[in-house]
Design an enzyme around this catalytic site. Sequence first.
Site, PDB file in Angstrom:
ATOM      1  N   LYS A   1      46.928  13.319  60.586  1.00  0.00           N
ATOM      2  CA  LYS A   1      46.899  12.004  61.230  1.00  0.00           C
ATOM      3  C   LYS A   1      47.941  11.139  60.522  1.00  0.00           C
ATOM      4  O   LYS A   1      47.645  10.462  59.544  1.00  0.00           O
ATOM      5  CB  LYS A   1      45.483  11.425  61.070  1.00  0.00           C
ATOM      6  CG  LYS A   1      45.136  10.355  62.055  1.00  0.00           C
ATOM      7  CD  LYS A   1      43.646  10.079  62.054  1.00  0.00           C
ATOM      8  CE  LYS A   1      43.327   8.731  62.669  1.00  0.00           C
ATOM      9  NZ  LYS A   1      43.753   8.548  64.049  1.00  0.00           N
TER      10      LYS A   1
HETATM   11  N1  PMP Z   1      43.195  12.505  68.898  1.00  0.00           N
HETATM   12  C1  PMP Z   1      43.978  11.540  68.408  1.00  0.00           C
HETATM   13  C2  PMP Z   1      45.434  11.588  68.665  1.00  0.00           C
HETATM   14  C3  PMP Z   1      43.416  10.493  67.661  1.00  0.00           C
HETATM   15  O1  PMP Z   1      44.179   9.517  67.175  1.00  0.00           O
HETATM   16  C4  PMP Z   1      42.019  10.470  67.443  1.00  0.00           C
HETATM   17  C5  PMP Z   1      41.404   9.357  66.659  1.00  0.00           C
HETATM   18  N2  PMP Z   1      41.416   9.625  65.288  1.00  0.00           N
HETATM   19  C6  PMP Z   1      41.246  11.520  67.964  1.00  0.00           C
HETATM   20  C7  PMP Z   1      41.862  12.514  68.699  1.00  0.00           C
HETATM   21  C8  PMP Z   1      39.764  11.581  67.722  1.00  0.00           C
HETATM   22  O2  PMP Z   1      39.497  11.873  66.378  1.00  0.00           O
HETATM   23  P1  PMP Z   1      38.196  11.338  65.631  1.00  0.00           P
HETATM   24  O3  PMP Z   1      37.045  11.749  66.459  1.00  0.00           O
HETATM   25  O4  PMP Z   1      38.226  11.998  64.309  1.00  0.00           O
HETATM   26  O5  PMP Z   1      38.329   9.861  65.550  1.00  0.00           O
END
Ligand code: PMP
Length: 318
Positions: free
Chosen positions: A159
């Site tokens: 991320k």
């Molecule tokens: N995909 C992307 C590109 C994201 O930015 C997020 C948010 N973090 C998610 C999926 C979902 O991830 P999470 O459930 O860990 O927030």
Amino acid sequence: MPFEQAQWVWLQGRIIPWREATVHVSAHALHDGTGVFEGIRCYETRDGPAVFRLHEHLERFSASAAVHDLSIGYTREELAEAVCEVVRRNGFPSCYVRPICYVGSGVLSVHPRTTPIEVAILAWPAETQFGAHALHSGVRVTVSSWVRFHSTMMPATAKACGQYLNSVLAVREAVRRGFDEAVLLDTNGYISEGSGENLFLVRHGKLLTNDERNSILLGITRDSVIQIARHAGYPVEVRTLQLDDLLAADEAFFTGTSAEVTPIREVDGQAIGSGARGPVTAQIQEAFFAAATGQDTRYRGWLHYVAPASLPARPGAA
Ligand code: PMP
């Protein structure tokens, strides 16, 4: 504005006033996107605020940093305590928490060399991403003309700051077209994910979702929903999804820390299922919130309670 209520920020080991938590305009991260971050939610529970799956978020934070060769310089325990401290000092019963580790000011060559790395943790009150009404009525999405970058171009499971330009392009286009959110396809034309959410389909009483082979970020909400659905007796199949799988689905929904569990009611003007939140989505949503707010005690291990300053951390809190 949500930031108006945020008074304190954790920056490099110290709690400082929000307005003083600034970064120099020469910071490498501002120019080249060299940073990694997390998005975490802290939920209001009967026993005070509790951070949802903090351990997993901090694990992903370290993994993202490792991939991008950034040294966080704080242990997970120190970061977990720092997250609690930010929530506690701001006095939020519930909030969104954003740890970020970025390359600061030193050089502006592409290679950041030995430029110092900084770590900050912000928190602010945040409604569910698409608004409370969307949890019931669902969102309208468009298939983006922007393709989700392939994991051979940039690590898709990390991320990182710079990679979000891909998401920003897609969501801006979606909003311009009159939709709430974009669905990005991968470089092979299969479904990848939303600009900031993973995607699930419901077909014949079964849940379907894809994985890192379609260049998604492996969401922690996605993992929670897979576990919750299986406990509730739904089979969950993880496989490549095509656009026609989405269009033929009985139900579809997004998962994400910010979006939580949000139904998708329409894709480019075509209704999904009945065009409203479906019964399976409603059940998963309810079970998710029961887990996140501590009402379903089977998932207590997912909660990291923010103990008041004067009390020691709850025994057994993860
Ligand atoms: N995909 C992307 C590109 C994201 O930015 C997020 C948010 N973090 C998610 C999926 C979902 O991830 P999470 O459930 O860990 O927030």
